[in-house]
Design an enzyme around this catalytic site. Structure first.
Site, mmCIF file in Angstrom:
data_model
loop_
_atom_site.group_PDB
_atom_site.id
_atom_site.type_symbol
_atom_site.label_atom_id
_atom_site.label_comp_id
_atom_site.label_asym_id
_atom_site.label_seq_id
_atom_site.Cartn_x
_atom_site.Cartn_y
_atom_site.Cartn_z
ATOM 1 N N GLY A 183 0.817 -1.211 0.000
ATOM 2 C CA GLY A 183 0.000 0.000 0.000
ATOM 3 C C GLY A 183 0.847 1.256 0.000
ATOM 4 O O GLY A 183 0.547 2.212 -0.712
ATOM 5 N N TYR A 190 -3.515 8.364 3.372
ATOM 6 C CA TYR A 190 -4.134 8.671 4.663
ATOM 7 C C TYR A 190 -5.638 8.516 4.451
ATOM 8 O O TYR A 190 -6.370 9.489 4.367
ATOM 9 C CB TYR A 190 -3.781 10.088 5.130
ATOM 10 C CG TYR A 190 -2.325 10.301 5.494
ATOM 11 C CD1 TYR A 190 -1.493 9.236 5.823
ATOM 12 C CD2 TYR A 190 -1.784 11.583 5.541
ATOM 13 C CE1 TYR A 190 -0.168 9.437 6.172
ATOM 14 C CE2 TYR A 190 -0.464 11.793 5.889
ATOM 15 C CZ TYR A 190 0.344 10.710 6.201
ATOM 16 O OH TYR A 190 1.658 10.924 6.541
HETATM 17 C C1 LIG Z 1 0.895 3.551 11.771
HETATM 18 C C2 LIG Z 1 0.924 4.113 10.371
HETATM 19 C C3 LIG Z 1 1.995 4.913 9.982
HETATM 20 C C4 LIG Z 1 2.067 5.409 8.676
HETATM 21 N N1 LIG Z 1 3.131 6.163 8.307
HETATM 22 C C5 LIG Z 1 3.235 6.588 7.019
HETATM 23 C C6 LIG Z 1 4.400 7.312 6.587
HETATM 24 O O1 LIG Z 1 5.325 7.568 7.347
HETATM 25 N N2 LIG Z 1 4.455 7.692 5.286
HETATM 26 C C7 LIG Z 1 3.453 7.415 4.389
HETATM 27 O O2 LIG Z 1 3.597 7.779 3.209
HETATM 28 N N3 LIG Z 1 2.329 6.763 4.766
HETATM 29 C C8 LIG Z 1 2.206 6.339 6.057
HETATM 30 N N4 LIG Z 1 1.079 5.669 6.453
HETATM 31 C C9 LIG Z 1 0.000 5.448 5.473
HETATM 32 C C10 LIG Z 1 0.309 4.216 4.624
HETATM 33 O O3 LIG Z 1 1.043 4.626 3.456
HETATM 34 C C11 LIG Z 1 -1.011 3.559 4.157
HETATM 35 O O4 LIG Z 1 -1.763 3.168 5.283
HETATM 36 C C12 LIG Z 1 -0.762 2.376 3.243
HETATM 37 O O5 LIG Z 1 -1.950 2.106 2.540
HETATM 38 C C13 LIG Z 1 -0.288 1.142 3.997
HETATM 39 O O6 LIG Z 1 -0.148 0.048 3.108
HETATM 40 P P1 LIG Z 1 -0.308 -1.480 3.627
HETATM 41 O O7 LIG Z 1 0.201 -2.344 2.501
HETATM 42 O O8 LIG Z 1 0.298 -1.619 4.975
HETATM 43 O O9 LIG Z 1 -1.868 -1.588 3.850
HETATM 44 P P2 LIG Z 1 -2.969 -2.481 3.156
HETATM 45 O O10 LIG Z 1 -4.255 -2.108 3.852
HETATM 46 O O11 LIG Z 1 -2.545 -3.907 3.133
HETATM 47 O O12 LIG Z 1 -2.975 -1.955 1.680
HETATM 48 C C14 LIG Z 1 -3.420 -0.636 1.377
HETATM 49 C C15 LIG Z 1 -4.067 -0.659 0.003
HETATM 50 O O13 LIG Z 1 -3.137 -1.086 -0.998
HETATM 51 C C16 LIG Z 1 -3.628 -2.242 -1.652
HETATM 52 N N5 LIG Z 1 -2.503 -3.152 -1.860
HETATM 53 C C17 LIG Z 1 -1.607 -3.571 -0.922
HETATM 54 N N6 LIG Z 1 -0.732 -4.423 -1.496
HETATM 55 C C18 LIG Z 1 -1.076 -4.511 -2.799
HETATM 56 C C19 LIG Z 1 -0.578 -5.220 -3.916
HETATM 57 N N7 LIG Z 1 0.471 -6.011 -3.790
HETATM 58 N N8 LIG Z 1 -1.189 -5.095 -5.113
HETATM 59 C C20 LIG Z 1 -2.262 -4.305 -5.239
HETATM 60 N N9 LIG Z 1 -2.806 -3.598 -4.228
HETATM 61 C C21 LIG Z 1 -2.213 -3.699 -3.028
HETATM 62 C C22 LIG Z 1 -4.668 -2.856 -0.738
HETATM 63 O O14 LIG Z 1 -5.660 -3.560 -1.443
HETATM 64 C C23 LIG Z 1 -5.257 -1.625 -0.048
HETATM 65 O O15 LIG Z 1 -6.275 -1.039 -0.816
HETATM 66 C C24 LIG Z 1 1.005 5.146 7.752
HETATM 67 C C25 LIG Z 1 -0.073 4.345 8.173
HETATM 68 C C26 LIG Z 1 -0.108 3.823 9.456
HETATM 69 C C27 LIG Z 1 -1.278 2.968 9.867
#
Ligand SMILES: Cc1cc2nc3c(=O)[nH]c(=O)nc-3n(C[C@H](O)[C@H](O)[C@H](O)COP(=O)(O)OP(=O)(O)OC[C@H]3O[C@@H](n4cnc5c(N)ncnc54)[C@H](O)[C@@H]3O)c2cc1C
Length: 311
Positions: free
Chosen positions: A52, A296
């Site tokens: 993500g 976000y």
């Molecule tokens: C505690 C915390 C701290 C954060 N700090 C930052 C920061 O410092 N900088 C920043 O830029 N952002 C930050 N974020 C925001 C972060 O970028 C988003 O929450 C991001 O979506 C997280 O991705 P994930 O893969 O962990 O989440 P997921 O919920 O697994 O994925 C997010 C989205 O991407 C899609 N996705 C994931 N993997 C794939 C894939 N392989 N192919 C297609 N789609 C996919 C999922 O379907 C979903 O819609 C933070 C979030 C949190 C909760």
């Protein structure tokens, strides 16, 4: 994607293949395992997932110097709806463009990153602003730079700690530095609820407007605001180069957050509080359109198919 977390770092080429289920902690750990001089510009919190974060942009402490996580992706392997595995060449430049981002101190030297975290000090009815900073260089140069750009902060040598990039990852995550880098591989998240919203700031916000925010900060428990600086590399990359459009012209991005721990009357109060703060900020942030960071997640900005609201 949870188990697809292998990471192959090539120190000679300064590149890596990262599987999408890796966390940022996995990425930082695997890089540091092979080299203490290399790093990767991605997010701050080590438990966030690569899938993500990379596909929505991904900003962190190295962003002013090196751009977003998505700006540093040079190839990708994806599976399309027909089950074909495509790389940059076979998916074509249009799709490669799309997967990289569709998902307050901007004129400073780009080696310097200063993030401001603002929280209320309820006991004293005041506001605490913490200037978390990272400088990609030595302390002596930093002191000179701060004297020119931010003399009002009165930075002294004793306020600074010299460390490698990977040590700074531990530091900014509040992790111990005497337990080894393995703490970066842990994936537990605290069990709290939160609602967050974001805004991009293009004109400096006046002190009077800030006073209005501080007043609101005393009306709710556990609010927080993070000001995340842009400029540097971020304004050199055209807003058309990837789907991430918030480039030149943005001084900083704000994230407003409010936390709570139980699902009862607390929820509605917090949601109403943050909506009112967001409404108050309307005249002072980006307009037509009012921009927000796609990563976000803010459900107020879109409509759920089933009409329900989730927080
Ligand atoms: C505690 C915390 C701290 C954060 N700090 C930052 C920061 O410092 N900088 C920043 O830029 N952002 C930050 N974020 C925001 C972060 O970028 C988003 O929450 C991001 O979506 C997280 O991705 P994930 O893969 O962990 O989440 P997921 O919920 O697994 O994925 C997010 C989205 O991407 C899609 N996705 C994931 N993997 C794939 C894939 N392989 N192919 C297609 N789609 C996919 C999922 O379907 C979903 O819609 C933070 C979030 C949190 C909760």
């Amino acid at each position: 994607m949870f188990n697809l977390r292998s990471i192959d770092v090539n120190v000679d080429n300064q590149t890596a293949w990262v599987q999408t289920g890796a966390t940022l902690g996995d990425v930082y750990y695997r890089i540091a395992e092979k080299s203490r001089n290399l790093g990767y510009p991605a997010g701050v919190c080590h438990t966030v997932g690569v899938g993500g974060l990379f596909s929505g942009g991904g900003h962190g402490f190295l962003t002013r110097k090196y751009g977003l996580a998505s700006d540093n992706i040079i190839d990708a392997r994806i599976v399309d709806v027909n089950g074909r595995i495509l790389n940059r060449k076979s998916m074509g430049e249009d799709l490669f463009w799309a997967i990289r981002g569709a998902g307050a101190a901007d004129k400073l030297n780009e080696d310097l990153f200063i993030r401001i975290t603002i929280e209320p000090d309820s006991a004293n009815r005041t506001i605490n602003a913490v200037f978390q900073s990272m400088y990609l260089g030595g302390v002596d140069k930093l002191l000179q730079l701060m004297e020119q750009s931010f003399p009002e902060l009165g930075l002294k040598k004793k306020d600074c700690i010299q460390m490698s990039w990977i040590e700074s990852v531990l530091y900014f995550n509040g992790l111990p530095n005497d337990k080894g880098l393995e703490v970066l591989l842990e994936r537990n998240q605290p069990k709290t609820f939160y609602k967050a919203k974001s805004d991009y700031v293009k004109e400096p916000i006046s002190e009077t407007v800030l006073e209005g925010i501080w007043k609101r900060f005393h009306n709710v428990e556990i609010p927080m605001m993070v000001l995340f600086p842009y400029g540097g590399k971020m304004k050199e990359i055209s807003k058309y180069e990837t789907p991430y459009p918030h480039r030149e012209g943005n001084i900083y991005v704000i994230q407003y957050i409010v936390y709570w721990t139980t699902r009862d009357g607390a929820t509605e109060k917090r949601i109403n509080w943050i909506k009112e703060l967001y409404s108050y900020m309307t005249p002072y942030v980006s307009k037509s359109p009012r921009e927000a960071y796609v990563n976000y997640r803010d459900l107020d900005l879109g409509t759920n198919k089933n009409g329900h609201t989730n927080y």
